[in-house]
Design a protein around this motif. Structure first.
Motif, mmCIF file in Angstrom:
data_model
loop_
_atom_site.group_PDB
_atom_site.id
_atom_site.type_symbol
_atom_site.label_atom_id
_atom_site.label_comp_id
_atom_site.label_asym_id
_atom_site.label_seq_id
_atom_site.Cartn_x
_atom_site.Cartn_y
_atom_site.Cartn_z
ATOM 1 N N TYR A 285 0.836 -1.198 0.000
ATOM 2 C CA TYR A 285 0.000 0.000 0.000
ATOM 3 C C TYR A 285 0.871 1.248 0.000
ATOM 4 O O TYR A 285 1.922 1.286 0.629
ATOM 5 N N GLU A 286 0.392 2.290 -0.664
ATOM 6 C CA GLU A 286 0.914 3.649 -0.537
ATOM 7 C C GLU A 286 -0.283 4.499 -0.134
ATOM 8 O O GLU A 286 -1.259 4.595 -0.876
ATOM 9 N N ASP B 119 -5.931 2.372 -7.661
ATOM 10 C CA ASP B 119 -5.878 3.716 -7.071
ATOM 11 C C ASP B 119 -7.272 4.123 -6.636
ATOM 12 O O ASP B 119 -8.224 4.022 -7.432
ATOM 13 N N ASP C 107 -4.930 0.028 -12.898
ATOM 14 C CA ASP C 107 -3.900 0.215 -13.927
ATOM 15 C C ASP C 107 -4.178 1.457 -14.777
ATOM 16 O O ASP C 107 -4.023 1.451 -15.995
ATOM 17 N N GLU D 274 -9.366 7.319 -4.640
ATOM 18 C CA GLU D 274 -9.443 8.632 -3.993
ATOM 19 C C GLU D 274 -10.683 8.622 -3.115
ATOM 20 O O GLU D 274 -11.751 8.181 -3.553
ATOM 21 N N HIS E 181 -1.792 8.242 1.259
ATOM 22 C CA HIS E 181 -1.567 9.680 1.394
ATOM 23 C C HIS E 181 -2.833 10.296 1.979
ATOM 24 O O HIS E 181 -3.920 10.104 1.443
ATOM 25 N N ARG F 195 -5.796 9.356 -0.690
ATOM 26 C CA ARG F 195 -5.717 8.434 -1.812
ATOM 27 C C ARG F 195 -4.826 7.272 -1.389
ATOM 28 O O ARG F 195 -3.912 7.428 -0.579
ATOM 29 N N HIS G 91 -0.833 -2.024 -4.601
ATOM 30 C CA HIS G 91 -0.117 -2.869 -5.560
ATOM 31 C C HIS G 91 -0.394 -4.307 -5.147
ATOM 32 O O HIS G 91 -0.135 -4.673 -3.993
ATOM 33 N N SER H 293 -2.170 -2.231 -10.169
ATOM 34 C CA SER H 293 -2.232 -1.118 -9.224
ATOM 35 C C SER H 293 -3.676 -0.643 -9.179
ATOM 36 O O SER H 293 -4.278 -0.382 -10.220
ATOM 37 N N ARG I 216 -2.850 3.785 -3.132
ATOM 38 C CA ARG I 216 -2.480 2.942 -4.265
ATOM 39 C C ARG I 216 -2.171 1.570 -3.687
ATOM 40 O O ARG I 216 -1.337 1.430 -2.800
#
Length: 137
Positions: free
Chosen positions: A30-31, A112, A84, A114, A33, A47, A51, A110, A49
């Motif tokens: 995970y990323e 994503d 993706d 929001e 933010h 948000r 993976h 990926s 991301r």
């Protein structure tokens, strides 16, 4: 039409759901933010991301996203979902985001998202905001 085997996983994370995820998700990262408001009480925008690599014959996993307790429409809190780089449809069912992508999920992707979130998990001090991330079970 939803095309995932976790169509309606039910509220929470059952052992069946956890085992299904363990069998189908080979890699996960995970990323995250977050944009915090200056004062307690305002919404948090963010948000993430995700993976992940999915095993052959897997379906898109249902992603956990609990709505705000005061929210009448949870889907307004997930602003956008992309896989993706392509926007895909989703449903919000029982505290899960259920992906309605028709593409084969096998392999690396990926995701994503929001979103807007509430502050029920945050603790505010004079110059510090923190939370504890722990598994539900």
């Amino acid at each position: 039409m939803i095309t995932t085997s976790e169509q309606t996983p039910g509220p929470g994370i059952s052992q069946t759901l956890a085992r299904s995820r363990r069998a189908s998700i080979l890699e996960l990262r995970y990323e995250l933010h977050l944009s915090l408001p200056a004062e307690p009480g305002g919404p948090i925008s963010g948000r993430v991301r995700i993976h992940l690599t999915l095993a052959e014959s897997s379906s898109w996993p249902a992603l956990d996203f609990a709505p705000l307790p005061r929210s009448a429409a949870a889907e307004t809190l997930v602003r956008r979902l992309m896989i993706d780089g392509v926007a895909v449809a989703f449903d919000h069912i029982d505290g899960h985001i259920v992906i309605a992508a028709k593409t084969d999920p096998t392999g690396s992707h990926s995701i994503d998202i929001e979103f807007e979130s509430g502050q029920s998990a945050l603790k505010w001090r004079d110059d510090l905001v923190y939370t504890l991330f722990v598994p539900a079970h």
